[in-house]
Design a protein around this motif. Structure first.
Motif, PDB file in Angstrom:
ATOM      1  N   ALA A 171       0.820  -1.211   0.000  1.00  0.00           N
ATOM      2  CA  ALA A 171       0.000   0.000   0.000  1.00  0.00           C
ATOM      3  C   ALA A 171       0.855   1.263   0.000  1.00  0.00           C
ATOM      4  CB  ALA A 171      -0.945  -0.006   1.198  1.00  0.00           C
ATOM      5  N   ALA A 172       1.929   1.288   0.765  1.00  0.00           N
ATOM      6  CA  ALA A 172       2.784   2.477   0.850  1.00  0.00           C
ATOM      7  C   ALA A 172       3.436   2.792  -0.486  1.00  0.00           C
ATOM      8  CB  ALA A 172       3.839   2.287   1.935  1.00  0.00           C
ATOM      9  N   ALA A 173       3.824   1.750  -1.227  1.00  0.00           N
ATOM     10  CA  ALA A 173       4.477   1.934  -2.533  1.00  0.00           C
ATOM     11  C   ALA A 173       3.461   2.019  -3.672  1.00  0.00           C
ATOM     12  CB  ALA A 173       5.450   0.795  -2.796  1.00  0.00           C
ATOM     13  N   LYS A 174       2.173   1.786  -3.375  1.00  0.00           N
ATOM     14  CA  LYS A 174       1.096   1.781  -4.376  1.00  0.00           C
ATOM     15  C   LYS A 174       1.351   0.724  -5.452  1.00  0.00           C
ATOM     16  CE  LYS A 174       1.007   6.004  -5.817  1.00  0.00           C
ATOM     17  NZ  LYS A 174       0.652   7.329  -6.339  1.00  0.00           N
ATOM     18  N   THR A 175       1.759  -0.476  -5.033  1.00  0.00           N
ATOM     19  CA  THR A 175       2.063  -1.533  -5.995  1.00  0.00           C
ATOM     20  C   THR A 175       1.338  -2.835  -5.666  1.00  0.00           C
ATOM     21  OG1 THR A 175       4.027  -2.268  -4.776  1.00  0.00           O
ATOM     22  CG2 THR A 175       4.369  -0.618  -6.520  1.00  0.00           C
ATOM     23  N   VAL A 176       1.065  -3.589  -6.716  1.00  0.00           N
ATOM     24  CA  VAL A 176       0.561  -4.950  -6.616  1.00  0.00           C
ATOM     25  C   VAL A 176       1.524  -5.809  -7.416  1.00  0.00           C
ATOM     26  CG1 VAL A 176      -1.328  -6.540  -7.113  1.00  0.00           C
ATOM     27  CG2 VAL A 176      -1.834  -4.165  -6.447  1.00  0.00           C
ATOM     28  N   THR A 177       2.126  -6.790  -6.765  1.00  0.00           N
ATOM     29  CA  THR A 177       3.059  -7.703  -7.431  1.00  0.00           C
ATOM     30  C   THR A 177       2.351  -9.027  -7.668  1.00  0.00           C
ATOM     31  OG1 THR A 177       4.938  -6.672  -6.326  1.00  0.00           O
ATOM     32  CG2 THR A 177       5.296  -8.876  -7.263  1.00  0.00           C
ATOM     33  N   PHE A 178       2.349  -9.465  -8.926  1.00  0.00           N
ATOM     34  CA  PHE A 178       1.731 -10.737  -9.288  1.00  0.00           C
ATOM     35  C   PHE A 178       2.789 -11.822  -9.191  1.00  0.00           C
ATOM     36  CE2 PHE A 178      -0.730  -7.412 -11.255  1.00  0.00           C
ATOM     37  CZ  PHE A 178      -2.019  -7.770 -10.889  1.00  0.00           C
ATOM     38  N   ASN A 179       2.565 -12.766  -8.296  1.00  0.00           N
ATOM     39  CA  ASN A 179       3.531 -13.831  -8.025  1.00  0.00           C
ATOM     40  C   ASN A 179       3.248 -15.019  -8.939  1.00  0.00           C
ATOM     41  OD1 ASN A 179       4.597 -12.275  -5.835  1.00  0.00           O
ATOM     42  ND2 ASN A 179       2.857 -12.915  -4.621  1.00  0.00           N
ATOM     43  N   THR A 180       3.672 -14.864 -10.181  1.00  0.00           N
ATOM     44  CA  THR A 180       3.466 -15.906 -11.182  1.00  0.00           C
ATOM     45  C   THR A 180       4.618 -15.877 -12.169  1.00  0.00           C
ATOM     46  OG1 THR A 180       1.991 -16.728 -12.912  1.00  0.00           O
ATOM     47  CG2 THR A 180       2.027 -14.356 -12.572  1.00  0.00           C
ATOM     48  N   ALA A 181       4.880 -17.008 -12.768  1.00  0.00           N
ATOM     49  CA  ALA A 181       5.921 -17.069 -13.794  1.00  0.00           C
ATOM     50  C   ALA A 181       5.417 -16.492 -15.112  1.00  0.00           C
ATOM     51  CB  ALA A 181       6.380 -18.509 -13.988  1.00  0.00           C
ATOM     52  N   ASP A 182       4.083 -16.448 -15.269  1.00  0.00           N
ATOM     53  CA  ASP A 182       3.493 -15.884 -16.483  1.00  0.00           C
ATOM     54  C   ASP A 182       3.628 -14.368 -16.455  1.00  0.00           C
ATOM     55  OD1 ASP A 182       2.672 -18.426 -17.287  1.00  0.00           O
ATOM     56  OD2 ASP A 182       0.779 -18.232 -16.191  1.00  0.00           O
ATOM     57  N   SER A 183       3.808 -13.789 -17.615  1.00  0.00           N
ATOM     58  CA  SER A 183       3.918 -12.345 -17.737  1.00  0.00           C
ATOM     59  C   SER A 183       2.519 -11.730 -17.752  1.00  0.00           C
ATOM     60  CB  SER A 183       4.670 -11.992 -19.019  1.00  0.00           C
ATOM     61  OG  SER A 183       4.970 -10.628 -19.040  1.00  0.00           O
ATOM     62  N   ILE A 184       2.285 -10.762 -16.864  1.00  0.00           N
ATOM     63  CA  ILE A 184       0.997 -10.090 -16.762  1.00  0.00           C
ATOM     64  C   ILE A 184       1.062  -8.768 -17.525  1.00  0.00           C
ATOM     65  CG2 ILE A 184      -0.716  -9.107 -15.166  1.00  0.00           C
ATOM     66  CD1 ILE A 184      -0.387 -12.149 -14.919  1.00  0.00           C
ATOM     67  N   THR A 185      -0.004  -8.473 -18.280  1.00  0.00           N
ATOM     68  CA  THR A 185      -0.085  -7.213 -19.016  1.00  0.00           C
ATOM     69  C   THR A 185      -1.311  -6.437 -18.551  1.00  0.00           C
ATOM     70  OG1 THR A 185      -1.427  -8.131 -20.795  1.00  0.00           O
ATOM     71  CG2 THR A 185       0.985  -8.279 -21.054  1.00  0.00           C
ATOM     72  N   LEU A 186      -1.336  -5.134 -18.823  1.00  0.00           N
ATOM     73  CA  LEU A 186      -2.491  -4.315 -18.463  1.00  0.00           C
ATOM     74  C   LEU A 186      -3.760  -4.796 -19.151  1.00  0.00           C
ATOM     75  CD1 LEU A 186      -1.181  -0.625 -18.373  1.00  0.00           C
ATOM     76  CD2 LEU A 186      -1.866  -2.073 -16.461  1.00  0.00           C
ATOM     77  N   LEU A 207       0.108   1.542  -9.171  1.00  0.00           N
ATOM     78  CA  LEU A 207      -1.217   2.139  -9.252  1.00  0.00           C
ATOM     79  C   LEU A 207      -1.153   3.657  -9.304  1.00  0.00           C
ATOM     80  CD1 LEU A 207      -2.669  -0.116  -6.446  1.00  0.00           C
ATOM     81  CD2 LEU A 207      -3.305  -0.265  -8.855  1.00  0.00           C
ATOM     82  N   ASP A 208      -2.056   4.262 -10.061  1.00  0.00           N
ATOM     83  CA  ASP A 208      -2.223   5.713 -10.033  1.00  0.00           C
ATOM     84  C   ASP A 208      -2.991   6.136  -8.782  1.00  0.00           C
ATOM     85  OD1 ASP A 208      -0.933   5.930 -12.481  1.00  0.00           O
ATOM     86  OD2 ASP A 208      -2.797   6.004 -13.636  1.00  0.00           O
ATOM     87  N   TYR A 209      -3.860   5.268  -8.292  1.00  0.00           N
ATOM     88  CA  TYR A 209      -4.673   5.552  -7.116  1.00  0.00           C
ATOM     89  C   TYR A 209      -3.792   5.602  -5.868  1.00  0.00           C
ATOM     90  CZ  TYR A 209      -8.752   5.398  -4.047  1.00  0.00           C
ATOM     91  OH  TYR A 209      -9.714   5.692  -3.125  1.00  0.00           O
ATOM     92  N   ASN A 210      -4.052   6.559  -5.007  1.00  0.00           N
ATOM     93  CA  ASN A 210      -3.266   6.701  -3.785  1.00  0.00           C
ATOM     94  C   ASN A 210      -3.734   5.694  -2.734  1.00  0.00           C
ATOM     95  OD1 ASN A 210      -1.827   7.464  -1.560  1.00  0.00           O
ATOM     96  ND2 ASN A 210      -2.442   9.599  -1.600  1.00  0.00           N
ATOM     97  N   THR A 211      -2.933   4.677  -2.492  1.00  0.00           N
ATOM     98  CA  THR A 211      -3.270   3.635  -1.527  1.00  0.00           C
ATOM     99  C   THR A 211      -2.486   3.775  -0.221  1.00  0.00           C
ATOM    100  OG1 THR A 211      -1.606   2.144  -2.473  1.00  0.00           O
ATOM    101  CG2 THR A 211      -3.845   1.976  -3.350  1.00  0.00           C
TER     102      THR A 211
END
Length: 77
Positions: free
Chosen positions: A12-27, A61-65
């Motif tokens: 939340a402090a860094a405003k990030t979500v990390t996807f824990n997968t070997a597959d590449s995630i796209t927007l 994220l652009d949203y302030n978390t």
């Protein structure tokens, strides 16, 4: 086909979500992210105020978390 992402880490402090997968995630694979603990939309592909960018499976994220908690539960689809 809608997919629910369940293997993630939220900073939340860094405003990030990390996807824990070997597959590449796209927007293009992400529709919406809801903080179900606080009942707030934090990412929506159709809203320029709740967008983001992704690199190396880390969504910034652009949203302030920063007032949220990293232990909050997210629903990601």
């Amino acid at each position: 086909m809608k997919v629910l992402f369940e293997n993630y880490s939220f900073n939340a402090a860094a405003k990030t979500v990390t996807f824990n997968t070997a597959d590449s995630i796209t927007l293009e694979q992400l529709l919406i992210i809801t903080n179900v603990t606080t009942n707030q939309f934090i990412y929506n592909f159709a809203d320029p105020n709740t967008g983001g960018s992704i690199a190396n499976n880390v969504l910034t994220l652009d949203y302030n978390t920063t007032t949220m908690s990293s232990s909050d539960k997210l629903q990601i689809s």
